[in-house]
Design an enzyme around this catalytic site. Structure first.
Site: not given
Ligand SMILES: [Zn+2]
Length: 303
Positions: A83, A135, A182-183, A211-213
């Site tokens: 990743d 991305e 993210h986070g 991303h960043g789920g």
């Molecule tokens: Zn990510």
């Protein structure tokens, strides 16, 4: 069984579901994810990263053998991938280890440079039968800024750029920015679903990645999956919930004898329960390996 990223996502667009991409940073969390997917007969993507995984591994190659062996022995399709690889070299290393996918992240670069870096990785990875995720736009977080935890619309993916990027690079999956971060989030996040719909229209049969789920409400996940998301990266949220289960046991046993094994057991139980929950939320379906066998690639046979 081990499969490539392209294989594991091969039915997601048609059947409108997402495959969870979960924590391969440590053995016991990875075990919990895999146990849950086997019990539910659902596919799983396990991810590691150069930054978060290897500093704590006994040896990098041993960690990779462990992940790959888990996938190889599993009854369900499993893709092991790196990743957010920040370099061509890290991607080559992942291919060498036997991963079925690599994510090359050049999303902070200008468009042309992003295309150039990703195209190089695609060339090498495809020669080895390995799939590539990249991305376009930029999902923020972990940048240490005061407004961290808030998605920034100026970095959202532009649908026309996504279309051009997909056709120029020939990637197998595309991470897009439309309101996730993210986070942990500050406040309640809202995804820009019309933007996602437009991107989905423009890129056709290319799987899209969120991303960043971690921290997104279930309803937002459902909307994202219904409107074109096919892979969801979900790491921090599971790590936090796992740690909370361990903390609870630790507090309940304050002053009493407590072993690391007992802590890991409640940790794995928490991971199993949460994985089962997100499989429902993401509408994850069993993968028909017969149907996707035509996509079988040399790397997969090699494994
Ligand atoms: Zn990510």
């Amino acid at each position: 069984m081990l499969v490539t990223l392209k294989e594991i996502l091969s039915e997601t667009i048609e059947k409108k579901y997402a495959v969870p991409a979960l924590n391969g940073h440590d053995f016991f969390t990875a075990q919990g994810c895999l146990l849950a997917c086997e019990q539910m007969n659902k596919p799983l993507i396990l991810m590691y990263s150069g930054d978060f995984t290897f500093p704590y591994a006994f040896r990098q190659d041993v960690h990779m053998r462990m992940l790959l062996e888990m996938g190889r022995c599993s009854k369900v399709p499993v893709c092991i991938m790196i990743d957010h690889a920040g370099s061509y070299e890290l991607c080559l290393q992942a291919i060498h280890y036997g991963c079925g996918g690599v994510m090359i992240d050049a999303s902070t670069q200008p468009f042309d440079k992003n295309v150039e870096i990703v195209s190089e990785v695609v060339k090498a990875a495809h020669a080895c039968g390995v799939s590539v995720e990249a991305e376009i736009g930029h999902v923020g977080g972990y940048e240490g800024t005061p407004d961290e935890g808030v998605a920034k619309p100026e970095f959202y993916t532009k649908p026309d750029e996504a279309e051009r990027f997909a056709s120029l690079t020939k990637v197998d999956a595309l991470a897009v920015a439309f309101g996730s971060n993210h986070g942990p989030y500050q406040g309640t996040p809202h995804l820009d679903i019309p933007r996602l719909q437009e991107i989905r229209k423009r890129v056709g049969g290319l799987p899209l990645v969120l991303h960043g789920g971690s921290g997104l409400p279930d309803e937002e996940f459902s909307k994202a999956v219904e409107n074109g998301i096919n892979k969801v990266n979900y790491i921090s949220g599971m790590q936090i919930n796992c740690a909370n289960a361990m903390r609870k046991l630790s507090e309940e046993n304050a002053g009493k004898r407590l072993t690391s094994r007992q802590l890991m057991e409640v940790g794995v139980d928490a991971v199993v329960a949460e994985t089962k929950h997100i499989l429902e939320v993401f509408n994850t379906q069993a993968l028909d390996m017969q149907a996707s066998a035509s996509e079988a690639v040399t790397a997969n046979n090699y494994r």
